[in-house]
Scaffold this motif. Structure first.
Motif: not given
Length: 383
Positions: A74-76, A298-302
């Motif tokens: 959902g984030n992507v 954590a990467g921003l995509f998380k």
């Protein structure tokens, strides 16, 4: 025969992999998802941004339904939707600026030169009788058509902008490990004792990069019953890092000797809470009791715009055979064993988030959400 580059075929393949859990790991799931969405933009037929957004939402809703507990999907999807809206707004803003400039240049260029017939003496004494007369009938009109080449199609232009933005997003994810690891020197100092749990590739590379110039010790909780901590300890030991494995029950006793806790996570929720491997909550509470700072890599995509209204709905329960299997005999039929795979860690236990764009306190996450997502895309399927 299906074309492997067809967006519909790629989406079906990804749905199948997600349902069968053939695709694991946040980075792998994220890259596969964004590549499918990029193919929809580049190959799919759409005549307006609204049609493209609806198509992305439909495919995204199917991917999320295939594996609802994987918040990364959902984030992507929401991030790609935000990139589409940004490209649309930038292009329309650019066109509006060009139109205003063209109108201004058109009005200035087509206005005939006007020469004053007043003498300097009449101007000095304010004589208005000798002012210039009206324009003659042969004066050219101000509404000349613009003699410019026709611009490319709006859809073609915005498509190239969106594809470039998605490609930049993919490169940002691929460089995520390196960008986070390079910040390790600012947070890890010599002779420190650092605690972590489970195995996180982000944390592993973060510690390995710091070990190139720092001498420190790492204490790894084994994270029973899956024992991912053993794999983490082995990887760190192979990198010549002084590593100690402890049982989960020894976390509280060891915390008094620890200088810092560094954790990985599967997802970061909108309120700053974590969805991370089981056993992390125990470490976070022990660290808070001993006033030990907790750092999350954590990467921003998380980062997700979803709030944890129901924490249990975000968890996954796995087979309990690692805790209690059939070899225990009669007791198996007399008890119910729940084996959750994740823990929810509240934001008040976290001191700092280290992302691929720098370190941020939990109170700054709302700003990152505004920069990376659009409020209209919070719910992919309207109720």
């Amino acid at each position: 025969m299906s074309n492997p580059k067809d967006p519909q075929f790629m989406a079906e393949q990804l749905v199948s992999k997600l349902k069968r859990r053939q695709l694991t790991g946040s980075m792998a799931i994220s890259l596969e998802t964004v590549k499918v969405l990029r193919q929809i933009v580049s190959v799919g037929r759409w005549h307006s941004e609204e049609v493209l957004i609806q198509r992305i939402k439909q495919v995204g809703a199917r991917l999320v339904a295939a594996q609802p507990k994987e918040i990364i999907i959902g984030n992507v999807v929401r991030r790609v939707l935000c990139l589409i809206r940004e490209a649309q707004a930038n292009l329309h803003k650019h066109q509006s600026t060009q139109d205003l400039q063209s109108l201004a240049m058109d009005g200035t260029a087509n206005r005939p030169p006007q020469f004053s017939t007043q003498s300097s003496m009449s101007t000095l004494f304010g004589d208005e009788a000798t002012e210039a007369g009206p324009m003659t009938a042969g004066t050219p009109s101000r509404n000349y058509p613009l003699e410019t080449s026709s611009p490319p199609s709006l859809v073609h232009q915005i498509k190239s902008d969106i594809i470039q933005a998605i490609q930049d997003f993919i490169e940002e994810q691929e460089d995520m490990y390196r960008n986070i690891a390079t910040q390790s020197m600012e947070h890890i100092h010599s002779n420190e004792v650092i605690m972590t749990c489970g195995r996180s590739k982000t944390v592993e590379l973060f510690l390995k990069h710091a070990a190139k110039k720092r001498q420190f010790k790492v204490v790894v909780a084994e994270s029973a019953p899956f024992y991912h901590g053993h794999e983490m300890a082995l990887a760190l030991a192979n990198a010549s890092i002084d590593t100690t494995v402890i049982t989960d029950s020894a976390v509280f006793g060891m915390m008094a000797r620890v200088n810092k806790v560094i954790l990985g996570t599967s997802a970061v929720l909108a309120n700053g809470g974590l969805i991370t491997i089981s056993g992390t909550q125990l470490i976070a509470e022990a660290a808070r009791h001993h006033s030990i700072p907790v750092v999350v890599c954590a990467g921003l995509f998380k980062l997700s715009p979803v709030f944890p209204f129901d924490e249990d709905s975000l968890n996954t329960c796995v087979a309990p055979d690692a805790v209690l299997n059939f070899s225990h005999g009669d007791i198996v039929s007399k008890v119910d064993v729940i084996s959750p795979f994740y823990d929810y860690v509240a934001p008040e236990y976290i001191n700092l988030f280290i992302t691929n764009q720098g370190g941020h306190p939990p109170s700054y996450l709302y700003r990152l959400l505004e920069e990376n997502y659009d409020a209209e895309d919070t719910y992919l399927v309207k109720a």
